[in-house]
Design an enzyme around this catalytic site. Structure first.
Site, PDB file in Angstrom:
ATOM      1  N   ARG A   1       0.813  -1.299   0.150  1.00 25.85           N
ATOM      2  CA  ARG A   1      -0.095   0.011   0.083  1.00 25.85           C
ATOM      3  C   ARG A   1       0.974   1.253   0.100  1.00 25.85           C
ATOM      4  O   ARG A   1       0.461   2.411   0.532  1.00 25.85           O
ATOM      5  CB  ARG A   1      -0.949   0.047   1.160  1.00 25.85           C
ATOM      6  CG  ARG A   1      -2.019  -0.837   1.083  1.00 25.85           C
ATOM      7  CD  ARG A   1      -3.261  -0.517   0.251  1.00 25.85           C
ATOM      8  NE  ARG A   1      -4.467  -1.536   0.197  1.00 25.85           N
ATOM      9  CZ  ARG A   1      -5.326  -1.680   1.084  1.00 25.85           C
ATOM     10  NH1 ARG A   1      -5.606  -0.740   1.898  1.00 25.85           N
ATOM     11  NH2 ARG A   1      -6.207  -2.497   0.879  1.00 25.85           N
TER      12      ARG A   1
ATOM     13  N   ARG B   1      -3.573   6.548   0.997  1.00 29.99           N
ATOM     14  CA  ARG B   1      -4.115   7.741   1.616  1.00 29.99           C
ATOM     15  C   ARG B   1      -3.252   8.512   2.525  1.00 29.99           C
ATOM     16  O   ARG B   1      -3.592   9.551   3.021  1.00 29.99           O
ATOM     17  CB  ARG B   1      -5.400   7.543   2.283  1.00 29.99           C
ATOM     18  CG  ARG B   1      -6.612   7.327   1.319  1.00 29.99           C
ATOM     19  CD  ARG B   1      -7.778   6.797   2.038  1.00 29.99           C
ATOM     20  NE  ARG B   1      -7.314   5.189   2.640  1.00 29.99           N
ATOM     21  CZ  ARG B   1      -8.477   4.450   2.854  1.00 29.99           C
ATOM     22  NH1 ARG B   1      -9.559   4.642   3.179  1.00 29.99           N
ATOM     23  NH2 ARG B   1      -7.965   3.126   3.152  1.00 29.99           N
TER      24      ARG B   1
ATOM     25  N   ARG C   1      -6.696  11.538  -6.070  1.00 31.16           N
ATOM     26  CA  ARG C   1      -7.725  10.824  -5.964  1.00 31.16           C
ATOM     27  C   ARG C   1      -9.275  11.899  -5.994  1.00 31.16           C
ATOM     28  O   ARG C   1     -10.099  11.389  -6.568  1.00 31.16           O
ATOM     29  CB  ARG C   1      -8.049   9.936  -4.458  1.00 31.16           C
ATOM     30  CG  ARG C   1      -9.258   9.199  -4.216  1.00 31.16           C
ATOM     31  CD  ARG C   1      -8.840   8.308  -3.057  1.00 31.16           C
ATOM     32  NE  ARG C   1     -10.089   7.820  -2.519  1.00 31.16           N
ATOM     33  CZ  ARG C   1     -11.061   8.225  -1.410  1.00 31.16           C
ATOM     34  NH1 ARG C   1     -10.686   9.611  -1.065  1.00 31.16           N
ATOM     35  NH2 ARG C   1     -11.987   7.698  -1.235  1.00 31.16           N
TER      36      ARG C   1
ATOM     37  N   ASP D   1      -6.680  -2.679  -7.352  1.00 31.82           N
ATOM     38  CA  ASP D   1      -7.306  -3.365  -6.544  1.00 31.82           C
ATOM     39  C   ASP D   1      -7.720  -4.883  -6.597  1.00 31.82           C
ATOM     40  O   ASP D   1      -7.644  -5.091  -7.720  1.00 31.82           O
ATOM     41  CB  ASP D   1      -8.747  -2.613  -5.947  1.00 31.82           C
ATOM     42  CG  ASP D   1      -9.021  -3.111  -4.518  1.00 31.82           C
ATOM     43  OD1 ASP D   1      -8.509  -2.651  -3.376  1.00 31.82           O
ATOM     44  OD2 ASP D   1      -9.811  -4.079  -4.335  1.00 31.82           O
TER      45      ASP D   1
ATOM     46  N   TYR E   1     -14.984 -11.623  -0.183  1.00 35.58           N
ATOM     47  CA  TYR E   1     -15.889 -10.313  -0.687  1.00 35.58           C
ATOM     48  C   TYR E   1     -17.078 -10.603  -1.367  1.00 35.58           C
ATOM     49  O   TYR E   1     -18.283 -10.259  -1.466  1.00 35.58           O
ATOM     50  CB  TYR E   1     -14.945  -9.434  -1.196  1.00 35.58           C
ATOM     51  CG  TYR E   1     -13.883  -8.772  -0.338  1.00 35.58           C
ATOM     52  CD1 TYR E   1     -14.103  -7.735   0.561  1.00 35.58           C
ATOM     53  CD2 TYR E   1     -12.709  -9.437  -0.197  1.00 35.58           C
ATOM     54  CE1 TYR E   1     -12.997  -7.272   1.568  1.00 35.58           C
ATOM     55  CE2 TYR E   1     -11.901  -8.740   0.926  1.00 35.58           C
ATOM     56  CZ  TYR E   1     -11.989  -7.865   1.528  1.00 35.58           C
ATOM     57  OH  TYR E   1     -11.304  -7.510   2.543  1.00 35.58           O
TER      58      TYR E   1
HETATM   59  O1  CP3 Z   1       0.163  -1.869  -2.500  1.00 35.70           O
HETATM   60  C1  CP3 Z   1      -0.288  -0.871  -3.085  1.00 35.70           C
HETATM   61  O2  CP3 Z   1       0.168   0.220  -3.249  1.00 35.70           O
HETATM   62  C2  CP3 Z   1      -1.205  -1.353  -4.304  1.00 35.70           C
HETATM   63  C3  CP3 Z   1      -2.547  -1.069  -4.472  1.00 35.70           C
HETATM   64  C4  CP3 Z   1      -3.278  -2.040  -3.618  1.00 35.70           C
HETATM   65  C5  CP3 Z   1      -4.584  -1.307  -3.195  1.00 35.70           C
HETATM   66  N1  CP3 Z   1      -5.407  -2.510  -2.726  1.00 35.70           N
HETATM   67  C6  CP3 Z   1      -5.210  -0.143  -3.277  1.00 35.70           C
HETATM   68  C7  CP3 Z   1      -6.169   0.342  -2.562  1.00 35.70           C
HETATM   69  C8  CP3 Z   1      -3.243  -3.330  -3.251  1.00 35.70           C
HETATM   70  C9  CP3 Z   1      -2.108  -4.104  -3.499  1.00 35.70           C
HETATM   71  C10 CP3 Z   1      -4.575  -3.647  -2.842  1.00 35.70           C
HETATM   72  C11 CP3 Z   1      -5.212  -5.138  -2.200  1.00 35.70           C
HETATM   73  C12 CP3 Z   1      -6.373  -5.103  -1.590  1.00 35.70           C
HETATM   74  N2  CP3 Z   1      -7.524  -4.372  -1.727  1.00 35.70           N
HETATM   75  C13 CP3 Z   1      -6.495  -6.206  -0.536  1.00 35.70           C
HETATM   76  C14 CP3 Z   1      -5.190  -7.172  -0.253  1.00 35.70           C
HETATM   77  C15 CP3 Z   1      -4.248  -6.569   0.655  1.00 35.70           C
HETATM   78  C16 CP3 Z   1      -4.555  -6.068   1.901  1.00 35.70           C
HETATM   79  O3  CP3 Z   1      -4.256  -4.999   2.363  1.00 35.70           O
HETATM   80  O4  CP3 Z   1      -4.529  -7.141   2.837  1.00 35.70           O
HETATM   81  C17 CP3 Z   1      -7.625  -6.129  -0.093  1.00 35.70           C
HETATM   82  C18 CP3 Z   1      -8.438  -7.037   1.082  1.00 35.70           C
HETATM   83  C19 CP3 Z   1      -8.443  -5.160  -0.631  1.00 35.70           C
HETATM   84  C20 CP3 Z   1      -9.913  -4.785  -0.826  1.00 35.70           C
HETATM   85  C21 CP3 Z   1      -9.959  -3.615  -0.411  1.00 35.70           C
HETATM   86  N3  CP3 Z   1      -9.963  -2.317  -1.143  1.00 35.70           N
HETATM   87  C22 CP3 Z   1     -10.232  -2.962   0.874  1.00 35.70           C
HETATM   88  C23 CP3 Z   1     -10.409  -3.678   2.054  1.00 35.70           C
HETATM   89  C24 CP3 Z   1      -9.974  -1.614   0.537  1.00 35.70           C
HETATM   90  C25 CP3 Z   1     -10.162  -0.382   1.772  1.00 35.70           C
HETATM   91  C26 CP3 Z   1     -11.331   0.231   2.030  1.00 35.70           C
HETATM   92  C27 CP3 Z   1     -11.281   1.389   3.162  1.00 35.70           C
HETATM   93  O5  CP3 Z   1     -11.891   2.487   3.096  1.00 35.70           O
HETATM   94  O6  CP3 Z   1     -10.289   1.292   3.974  1.00 35.70           O
HETATM   95  C28 CP3 Z   1      -9.933  -1.196  -0.550  1.00 35.70           C
HETATM   96  C29 CP3 Z   1      -9.582   0.087  -1.188  1.00 35.70           C
HETATM   97  C30 CP3 Z   1      -8.172   0.509  -1.554  1.00 35.70           C
HETATM   98  N4  CP3 Z   1      -7.368  -0.166  -2.046  1.00 35.70           N
HETATM   99  C31 CP3 Z   1      -7.482   1.768  -1.022  1.00 35.70           C
HETATM  100  C32 CP3 Z   1      -6.400   1.738  -1.830  1.00 35.70           C
HETATM  101  C33 CP3 Z   1      -5.260   3.024  -1.879  1.00 35.70           C
HETATM  102  C34 CP3 Z   1      -7.988   3.044  -0.410  1.00 35.70           C
HETATM  103  C35 CP3 Z   1      -8.986   3.676  -1.320  1.00 35.70           C
HETATM  104  C36 CP3 Z   1      -9.086   5.129  -1.074  1.00 35.70           C
HETATM  105  O7  CP3 Z   1      -8.354   6.013  -1.720  1.00 35.70           O
HETATM  106  O8  CP3 Z   1     -10.244   5.420  -0.511  1.00 35.70           O
END
Ligand code: CP3
Length: 354
Positions: free
Chosen positions: A27, A31, A40, A77, A154
């Site tokens: 990640r 954010r 974003r 994602d 999911y």
């Molecule tokens: O690592 C990186 O920088 C690459 C980008 C990346 C994202 N998601 C961007 C993201 C990667 C590799 C993921 C994987 C991901 N997504 C996982 C597996 C990895 C982990 O962290 O366990 C999972 C379970 C998801 C599903 C998902 N997407 C969740 C649970 C969330 C969070 C929602 C929240 O509001 O907290 C996301 C959204 C997400 N994916 C964000 C980012 C940067 C935040 C979105 C935003 O900008 O609001």
């Protein structure tokens, strides 16, 4: 394609000698960075950002401008895959991901098909090509996907879950239906990751965030077997270079020993297993990636440096370590604290590689 200028990350994944321990952060685009929040906002929302290759490239590059990182990771994602399968992904502010059409019944799962990934996920492959051009060979680009079980949680629960009641009920009461779900997601993921590799991804990581929520035998049948199937279907060499595969099962513990036999090149380790113990489990068969507790980044730069020192010492001497956190960086972190971590890895790691 231009020559790769910094290949310490790829070399470490193949357990080859390196002058210092490479570092990237799960990640790393996200954010906690004000410049991410700005882009974003410009994109409108998170999904629109993922679907815009120019902006996805921009946020991928942002952490590389701030820190001396040894790899970039595609901004996307894991849930783009079920979205492409027709489940209707959306995000509710503060609640995380949701699906309009979760799949809970045997019939819904039987009706799932491997989508046309070029047509439905072409924006991801375009982002990969755009990022590779922008990187210009500075560091390698990591592609990724979720594990079928993690993505499946999911799809079946309809969003984030703590206890996974619906998918666990499937595992207990209709295991062959869950096998079917794992199978169609694995087949889609093979096509998806191979298309990322064709577009320019130089390593791939499979995020198995929730697999270890299953009991041992169920973990092997559903999560591990479906990741094994993906590994067996992936392109493993391109342009004369190996494409390393990293599996990250959060909370794997002793299961790391079994995961080391899947044919992956490296395993991600979270902070609940120290690297010395993990190294014992895998017997130097694969490289290890991790594993500082992300919470350490809330502490002072001195405490962060101490945490880095302990993580490096825990792995010890020799090749095969990629520095990372034990899970993704959280939105509340001061960006300067990540700088302290990356600098500490650069300064403290060379002595483990003499
Ligand atoms: O690592 C990186 O920088 C690459 C980008 C990346 C994202 N998601 C961007 C993201 C990667 C590799 C993921 C994987 C991901 N997504 C996982 C597996 C990895 C982990 O962290 O366990 C999972 C379970 C998801 C599903 C998902 N997407 C969740 C649970 C969330 C969070 C929602 C929240 O509001 O907290 C996301 C959204 C997400 N994916 C964000 C980012 C940067 C935040 C979105 C935003 O900008 O609001």
């Amino acid at each position: 394609m231009t020559e790769l200028k910094n290949d310490v990350f790829l070399r470490a994944l193949m357990r080859q000698p390196v002058p210092r321990t490479p570092v990237w952060i799960m990640r790393q685009a996200g954010r906690y960075l004000p410049e991410y929040r700005e882009v974003r906002a410009r994109a409108g929302d998170f999904l629109s950002l993922c679907q815009n290759p120019e902006l996805a490239c921009e946020v991928t590059m942002q952490p590389l401008r701030r820190y001396k990182l040894d790899a970039a990771i595609l901004f996307s994602d894991i849930l783009t895959v079920p979205n492409a399968m027709g489940l209707g992904l959306y995000f509710v502010e503060g609640e995380g991901p949701k699906f309009k059409n979760p799949v809970r019944t045997a019939e819904a799962i039987r009706n799932l098909k491997v989508p046309d990934v070029e047509r439905k996920l072409g924006y991801v492959f375009e982002a990969v090509r755009t990022i590779r051009r922008e990187l210009n060979g500075d560091v390698p680009l990591i592609g990724f996907a979720g594990s079928p079980f993690t993505v499946g949680t999911y799809m079946v629960e309809g969003g984030s879950s703590r206890e996974f009641p619906h998918i666990k009920a499937l595992a207990a009461e209709a295991p062959e239906v869950l096998d079917q779900l794992m199978s169609v997601v694995a087949e889609t993921t093979i096509e998806y990751l191979n298309a990322q590799i064709e577009a320019g991804a130089q390593a791939v990581q499979i995020f198995d965030t929730w697999g270890a929520a299953l009991q041992g035998d169920d973990f092997k049948r559903f999560s591990m077997a479906s990741m094994q199937k993906i590994i067996d279907g992936l392109i493993r060499e391109k342009d004369g270079r190996r494409i390393p595969v990293i599996l990250f099962t959060k909370g794997a513990g002793p299961l790391l020993a079994d995961l080391a036999e899947t044919g992956c090149d490296a395993l991600g380790v979270d902070w609940t297993t120290d690297l010395a113990t993990a190294r014992g489990y895998v017997n130097d068969k694969v490289a290890l990636q991790g594993n500082l507790d992300p919470a350490t980044l809330r502490e002072s730069p001195e405490v962060i440096r101490q945490g880095v020192a302990e993580t490096l010492a825990s792995y010890g001497k020799g090749p095969g370590h990629v520095f990372n956190l034990g899970h993704g960086i959280t939105p509340d972190i001061d960006p300067d604290h990540l700088g302290a971590l990356v600098d500490a890895v650069h300064e403290l790691s060379p002595k483990y590689h003499v």
